[in-house]
Design a protein around this motif. Structure first.
Motif, mmCIF file in Angstrom:
data_model
loop_
_atom_site.group_PDB
_atom_site.id
_atom_site.type_symbol
_atom_site.label_atom_id
_atom_site.label_comp_id
_atom_site.label_asym_id
_atom_site.label_seq_id
_atom_site.Cartn_x
_atom_site.Cartn_y
_atom_site.Cartn_z
ATOM 1 N N TYR A 186 0.786 -1.229 0.000
ATOM 2 C CA TYR A 186 0.000 0.000 0.000
ATOM 3 C C TYR A 186 0.824 1.289 0.000
ATOM 4 C CZ TYR A 186 0.873 -0.725 5.013
ATOM 5 O OH TYR A 186 1.464 -0.971 6.229
ATOM 6 N N GLU A 187 2.147 1.211 0.095
ATOM 7 C CA GLU A 187 2.967 2.423 0.122
ATOM 8 C C GLU A 187 3.632 2.653 -1.238
ATOM 9 O OE1 GLU A 187 3.450 4.794 2.177
ATOM 10 O OE2 GLU A 187 2.635 4.062 4.089
ATOM 11 N N LYS A 188 3.274 3.761 -1.890
ATOM 12 C CA LYS A 188 3.810 4.052 -3.218
ATOM 13 C C LYS A 188 5.332 4.187 -3.199
ATOM 14 C CE LYS A 188 3.483 7.228 -7.131
ATOM 15 N NZ LYS A 188 4.939 7.412 -7.263
ATOM 16 N N GLU A 189 5.874 4.780 -2.146
ATOM 17 C CA GLU A 189 7.330 4.970 -2.051
ATOM 18 C C GLU A 189 8.059 3.627 -2.104
ATOM 19 O OE1 GLU A 189 10.475 7.383 0.819
ATOM 20 O OE2 GLU A 189 8.587 6.660 1.665
ATOM 21 N N GLN A 191 6.776 0.803 -3.328
ATOM 22 C CA GLN A 191 6.502 0.217 -4.644
ATOM 23 C C GLN A 191 7.457 0.775 -5.701
ATOM 24 O OE1 GLN A 191 2.343 1.075 -5.216
ATOM 25 N NE2 GLN A 191 1.676 -0.436 -3.696
ATOM 26 N N ASP A 192 7.726 2.068 -5.629
ATOM 27 C CA ASP A 192 8.669 2.688 -6.573
ATOM 28 C C ASP A 192 10.082 2.132 -6.367
ATOM 29 O OD1 ASP A 192 6.636 4.210 -7.656
ATOM 30 O OD2 ASP A 192 7.137 6.026 -6.528
ATOM 31 N N ARG A 195 10.353 -1.281 -7.951
ATOM 32 C CA ARG A 195 10.490 -1.170 -9.413
ATOM 33 C C ARG A 195 11.916 -0.795 -9.798
ATOM 34 N NH1 ARG A 195 5.482 1.772 -8.781
ATOM 35 N NH2 ARG A 195 3.692 0.541 -9.530
ATOM 36 N N LYS A 232 3.152 -9.171 -4.496
ATOM 37 C CA LYS A 232 3.146 -7.770 -4.940
ATOM 38 C C LYS A 232 4.439 -7.429 -5.668
ATOM 39 C CE LYS A 232 1.234 -3.710 -5.235
ATOM 40 N NZ LYS A 232 -0.045 -3.517 -5.983
ATOM 41 N N LEU A 236 4.806 -5.882 -9.433
ATOM 42 C CA LEU A 236 5.538 -4.649 -9.712
ATOM 43 C C LEU A 236 6.688 -4.880 -10.685
ATOM 44 C CD1 LEU A 236 5.624 -3.275 -6.054
ATOM 45 C CD2 LEU A 236 4.314 -2.293 -7.955
#
Length: 258
Positions: A186-189, A191-192, A195, A232, A236
């Motif tokens: 749930y944390e975009k930071e 997830q980035d 990636r 997840k 990603l």
């Protein structure tokens, strides 16, 4: 598909005994093959070693968590002596690092003593040929990188890492490892970061008993949560879950010589 996992960063000694027994009894069912159990200080290190003597799946690391007041010189010396004496049972030095959150809460906290202590731990990791597990995020991470480079320590594990793109590139270039917690859901930071960072230098962790939000809100942090993290990460990275399971398990075994 083999869905074996290793929790690469957990504070097992911080759980209540009932919770700890529950976790250990469920590891086989959850396909958790090992727990890299970090320590907060000397007392924590002794307890982690005791737990490791009771269960071979517990792999102990000894260190001093930086988000607390600095130890006295005597306390630091005691911990370093304990590390020396138990180096053959210790899988790594950790958790060590710099006090980012402590300084956010108290702007008067000086970094100097913490940098000096971290340098001592980096030197010790180099001397003993052991991996080091780091709590060093945002602007603290480059300081940790400087010390790792100064003493030529290659086996550095930045747990629950957060930082800028320049530091991420530097860490990847140096082949340092990171580990990802369930907040990747749930944390975009985070997830980035997943990636951007090489899968070949990635592990997974819970940092339990630290609690999580989203689907885990209100639940005791359990190594079994890592399965959701791996799914997840696969999404990603746009690769199969089977590949991610295999690669991250292999990464962790290689890094910690399991």
């Amino acid at each position: 598909m083999s869905d074996r996992i290793i929790d690469s960063h957990i504070h097992l000694d911080m759980y209540r005994q009932k919770e700890r027994l529950e976790i250990l009894s469920e590891l086989d069912f959850a396909q958790v093959k090992a727990l890299i159990c970090v320590s907060n200080h000397l007392k924590s290190s002794k307890e982690t070693l005791r737990l490791a003597h009771e269960d071979s799946r517990i792999k102990p690391a000894f260190g001093f968590h930086p988000e607390q007041a600095l130890p006295t010189d005597y306390e630091a010396a005691e911990l370093l002596t304990f590390i020396e004496q138990n180096q053959h049972e210790m899988i790594a030095i950790g958790e060590v690092g710099l006090p980012y959150y402590l300084r956010q809460d108290n702007k008067g906290v000086s970094l100097d003593g913490y940098v000096e202590l971290l340098e001592t731990f980096v030197q010790k990791a180099a001397a003993l040929g052991k991996p080091i597990i780091l709590h060093a995020i945002y602007e603290d991470a480059p300081i940790a990188c400087d010390l790792l480079e100064k003493y030529s320590v290659p086996d550095a594990h930045f747990h629950w890492f957060k930082g800028d793109s320049q530091t991420i590139e530097r860490m990847a270039k140096n082949s340092y490892s990171i580990s990802v917690t369930p907040d990747v859901l749930y944390e975009k930071e985070i997830q980035d970061l997943v990636r951007a960072y090489p899968l070949s230098r990635m592990m997974v962790e819970t940092d339990g008993p630290w609690p999580f939000e989203g689907i885990f809100k209100g639940s005791m942090t359990h190594p079994g949560m890592i399965h959701k993290s791996l799914e997840k990460i696969a999404e990603l990275k746009k690769v199969s879950a089977a590949y991610v399971y295999s690669k991250i398990y292999e990464n962790t075994c290689r890094f910690y010589k399991l």
